[in-house]
Structures are given as structure tokens and as C-alpha cells.
Design an enzyme around this catalytic site. Sequence first.
Site, PDB file in Angstrom:
ATOM      1  N   SER A 118      -3.092   4.539 -12.361  1.00 53.18           N
ATOM      2  CA  SER A 118      -2.013   5.281 -13.200  1.00 53.18           C
ATOM      3  C   SER A 118      -1.948   4.909 -14.611  1.00 53.18           C
ATOM      4  CB  SER A 118      -0.652   5.162 -12.548  1.00 53.18           C
ATOM      5  OG  SER A 118      -0.837   5.563 -10.974  1.00 53.18           O
ATOM      6  N   HIS A 139      -8.081  10.302 -12.662  1.00 51.45           N
ATOM      7  CA  HIS A 139      -6.632  10.161 -12.344  1.00 51.45           C
ATOM      8  C   HIS A 139      -6.191  11.590 -11.543  1.00 51.45           C
ATOM      9  CE1 HIS A 139      -2.342   9.338 -13.877  1.00 51.45           C
ATOM     10  NE2 HIS A 139      -2.408   9.222 -12.438  1.00 51.45           N
ATOM     11  N   GLU A 151      -6.702  13.767 -14.695  1.00 54.26           N
ATOM     12  CA  GLU A 151      -6.716  13.047 -16.224  1.00 54.26           C
ATOM     13  C   GLU A 151      -7.915  12.294 -16.039  1.00 54.26           C
ATOM     14  OE1 GLU A 151      -3.555  10.570 -16.813  1.00 54.26           O
ATOM     15  OE2 GLU A 151      -3.498  11.483 -18.854  1.00 54.26           O
ATOM     16  N   ASN A 189       1.366   9.433 -17.753  1.00 53.91           N
ATOM     17  CA  ASN A 189       2.511   8.374 -17.327  1.00 53.91           C
ATOM     18  C   ASN A 189       3.114   7.849 -18.539  1.00 53.91           C
ATOM     19  OD1 ASN A 189       2.464   8.796 -14.674  1.00 53.91           O
ATOM     20  ND2 ASN A 189       0.413   7.698 -14.382  1.00 53.91           N
TER      21      ASN A 189
HETATM   22  P1  NAI Z   1      -0.868   2.868  -1.861  1.00 52.16           P
HETATM   23  O1  NAI Z   1      -0.208   1.638  -1.655  1.00 52.16           O
HETATM   24  O2  NAI Z   1      -0.150   4.016  -0.887  1.00 52.16           O
HETATM   25  O3  NAI Z   1      -2.146   2.768  -1.219  1.00 52.16           O
HETATM   26  C1  NAI Z   1      -3.080   1.725  -1.667  1.00 52.16           C
HETATM   27  C2  NAI Z   1      -4.158   1.400  -0.533  1.00 52.16           C
HETATM   28  O4  NAI Z   1      -5.003   0.272  -1.237  1.00 52.16           O
HETATM   29  C3  NAI Z   1      -3.353   0.578   0.612  1.00 52.16           C
HETATM   30  O5  NAI Z   1      -3.595   1.313   1.739  1.00 52.16           O
HETATM   31  C4  NAI Z   1      -4.016  -0.761   0.649  1.00 52.16           C
HETATM   32  O6  NAI Z   1      -4.205  -1.319   1.800  1.00 52.16           O
HETATM   33  C5  NAI Z   1      -5.349  -0.686   0.020  1.00 52.16           C
HETATM   34  N1  NAI Z   1      -6.183  -1.696  -0.544  1.00 52.16           N
HETATM   35  C6  NAI Z   1      -5.789  -2.745  -1.219  1.00 52.16           C
HETATM   36  N2  NAI Z   1      -6.562  -3.716  -1.539  1.00 52.16           N
HETATM   37  C7  NAI Z   1      -7.585  -3.097  -1.044  1.00 52.16           C
HETATM   38  C8  NAI Z   1      -9.029  -3.524  -1.064  1.00 52.16           C
HETATM   39  N3  NAI Z   1      -9.327  -4.566  -1.817  1.00 52.16           N
HETATM   40  N4  NAI Z   1      -9.907  -2.875  -0.581  1.00 52.16           N
HETATM   41  C9  NAI Z   1      -9.686  -1.539  -0.120  1.00 52.16           C
HETATM   42  N5  NAI Z   1      -8.455  -1.188   0.158  1.00 52.16           N
HETATM   43  C10 NAI Z   1      -7.509  -1.940  -0.590  1.00 52.16           C
HETATM   44  O7  NAI Z   1      -0.887   3.378  -3.358  1.00 52.16           O
HETATM   45  P2  NAI Z   1      -1.359   4.529  -3.909  1.00 52.16           P
HETATM   46  O8  NAI Z   1       0.135   5.545  -4.196  1.00 52.16           O
HETATM   47  O9  NAI Z   1      -2.391   5.575  -3.178  1.00 52.16           O
HETATM   48  O10 NAI Z   1      -1.894   4.238  -5.102  1.00 52.16           O
HETATM   49  C11 NAI Z   1      -3.257   4.090  -5.342  1.00 52.16           C
HETATM   50  C12 NAI Z   1      -3.800   4.128  -6.741  1.00 52.16           C
HETATM   51  O11 NAI Z   1      -3.537   5.630  -7.210  1.00 52.16           O
HETATM   52  C13 NAI Z   1      -2.855   3.172  -7.838  1.00 52.16           C
HETATM   53  O12 NAI Z   1      -4.032   2.713  -8.757  1.00 52.16           O
HETATM   54  C14 NAI Z   1      -1.821   4.069  -8.394  1.00 52.16           C
HETATM   55  O13 NAI Z   1      -1.524   3.742  -9.595  1.00 52.16           O
HETATM   56  C15 NAI Z   1      -2.723   5.609  -8.348  1.00 52.16           C
HETATM   57  N6  NAI Z   1      -2.042   6.807  -8.453  1.00 52.16           N
HETATM   58  C16 NAI Z   1      -0.786   6.875  -7.557  1.00 52.16           C
HETATM   59  C17 NAI Z   1      -0.006   8.006  -7.632  1.00 52.16           C
HETATM   60  C18 NAI Z   1       1.112   8.344  -6.826  1.00 52.16           C
HETATM   61  O14 NAI Z   1       1.746   9.108  -6.724  1.00 52.16           O
HETATM   62  N7  NAI Z   1       1.380   7.204  -5.800  1.00 52.16           N
HETATM   63  C19 NAI Z   1      -0.356   9.141  -8.440  1.00 52.16           C
HETATM   64  C20 NAI Z   1      -1.739   8.869  -9.188  1.00 52.16           C
HETATM   65  C21 NAI Z   1      -2.436   7.536  -9.206  1.00 52.16           C
END
Ligand code: NAI
Length: 296
Positions: A118, A139, A151, A189
Amino acid sequence: MKQIAVIGGGTMGNGIVHVFAQNGYQVSLIDVKPEIIEKALATITKNLDRQITKGVIGEEQKAATLSNIKTYTNIADGVENADLVVEAATENLEIKLNIFRQLDSFAKPGCILASNTSSISITKIGSVTNRPEKVIGMHFMNPVPVMKLVEIIGGYKTDKETLETITTLTKAIGKVPAVTQDYPGFISNRVLIPMINEAILSLEEGVAGVEEIDTIMKLGMAHPMGPLQLADFIGLDVCLAILHVLHDGFKNPKYAPSNLLVNMVTAGDLGVKSGRGFYDYSHGTKDLVVSPKFSR
Ligand code: NAI
């Protein structure tokens, strides 16, 4: 481009897997936690069922989509044949740098390495690899199967070919690309998260309650969701992480996170994913939280 690996099966990862698999790509879903992989597959199945109910897809497309997905808990095995890796792991610099170092050594030489970050610098992520010209920001927006925008962020060394390939791919999966430079928070963002922080500061100062703030922004500005509900939906930890990146990147106090946001994240109230944030989701509905912390 046929084989795509997605790192992380959380809020974003499962949606990204869904969209690529539905568009006929072979997708490896990789998460370190087996329980997250199970949850991701259940979410994808539920969302495909919803698409069937709405008449968007048929039963055959659901089966075909699910058959395009393989799961792994190990990066090396999951990315072996990938033409593109989309990293959607936790928004934490060290975690991402560590993943990209591994991707650089395990993915084949021509493989493009994209991050769904993000806010973290694509240039910084690219710098820990031997292929910064093939590292790019892709993104997606939440919920990925529904939201049209991707994005696309070019890092300092990202080459034109990589930008063009990812722009074309974005269109091929039915999304709309918008390209930005690699500045903190990019565009989405940099504009959205300070608004959310301002809404939280207003709540903290007692200017208005949760419902009033969200109603004003929904009905007054024609936003589909109020900023506090949106923060719950994004994840309060993700919002806080982005504010830290903006604050550190621009060195401007206007990006300092509100104390209420910091406290809620520290206490584990992360929004929808933890069952409670500015609203309570623990009963499967969106209920108001009665809390002296949300003062009036
Ligand atoms: P989340 O916390 O729901 O999921 C992250 C996942 O990554 C977890 O399931 C975790 O187990 C996994 N993980 C952590 N380390 C790992 C590794 N070494 N190898 C494999 N898996 C691993 O987070 P979310 O919300 O899905 O965010 C993910 C990315 O997307 C972040 O960079 C966030 O900034 C970005 N993002 C989030 C949005 C949102 O609305 N939540 C919108 C757009 C982008």
C-alpha cells in the site's frame, strides 16, 4: 504469461488469487500459515458462489477457477515456474525485503516480481534484488474481485517493458490500470489515509461520534462507505503502517497517526479481520461499539 504466484493469502491475497484463477491463469497461493490457506480457499469459494447467485458466472466457471489454484507453504516450491509473482504479505518492510530476497533467488530469471504494498517504496524493495528493473508495484484495491482499479507503481529502476507487461496484464484480467511514480503512499493512499486519520482524530477529539462521521462523509460526499468503516475494512494495522510510511517519507507532522488509532492497533482491535474496530463485527453484523474511548 501463464503461471502466477501470490505470496500471502490474507485479505488481499485471496482476492488476487481469485481474479487471476478466474481469468484462466495457473495460480500458486503461498502463505506461511496453513490455516490462512484454508481460510483463503473458503473465502474464494464463498465469493465464487456469490458471483453465481448474481448470475455473473456459472457452476463450470467456479469449478474451473478452483482447479487453477495450487497451494504452498513454502516460497521456493510455489514460485518455481512462475512468470509473475505478486507479493501480498503483511505490510512490514522487513517481512517484504526478506520475501523479495527469497523471490530473487528462487524465481526464474525473467520472472517479474510485483508487490501489492500500500505504501512501501518499490525502489527500496527492488534494491534488495538483482533484478530491480523487473520489480514493480501492482496495487489492487479491496475487495479485489469487485474493484476495478490497479495502481501500478514504477520504481526508480523499473524498466519500460515491465511497466508495459503489467499494464497489459491488468487490462487482460478486466481491471483498469493507473500508473504512478514511486513516492510515499503513491496516489491512492497519500490521499485516502490522511482523510481516514483526520476522521479518527475528529472522533478522538469528540467532534462527532462514529456514526455521525461516517454518515457525513457517506451522504455529504457521496462516498460509498464512511472513513471509519473503510478503516475497519482495510485493517487498522494496515492504515497505521501506511501513516508511518507517509510520516517517515515526507517528514511532515501532518501525517502523524492519531493516538486512538495507535491504541486500537496495540490493543488488537484491527477492524473486520479481528471482529472489532470502530464497529463490532463479532455477530456477523456491523454494530456500533459503545466505548468511552470514542468520546463525545
Ligand atoms: P493480511 O494481514 O490480511 O494478510 C497478510 C498475509 O501474509 C497473512 O496471511 C500472513 O500469514 C502472510 N505472510 C506474512 N509473511 C509471509 C511470508 N513470509 N510468506 C508468505 N506469507 C506471509 O494483510 P492484507 O490486508 O491482505 O495486506 C497484504 C498487502 O496488501 C499489504 O502490503 C497491504 O498493505 C496491501 N493492501 C491491503 C489492502 C487492504 O485493504 N487490506 C488494500 C491494498 C493493498
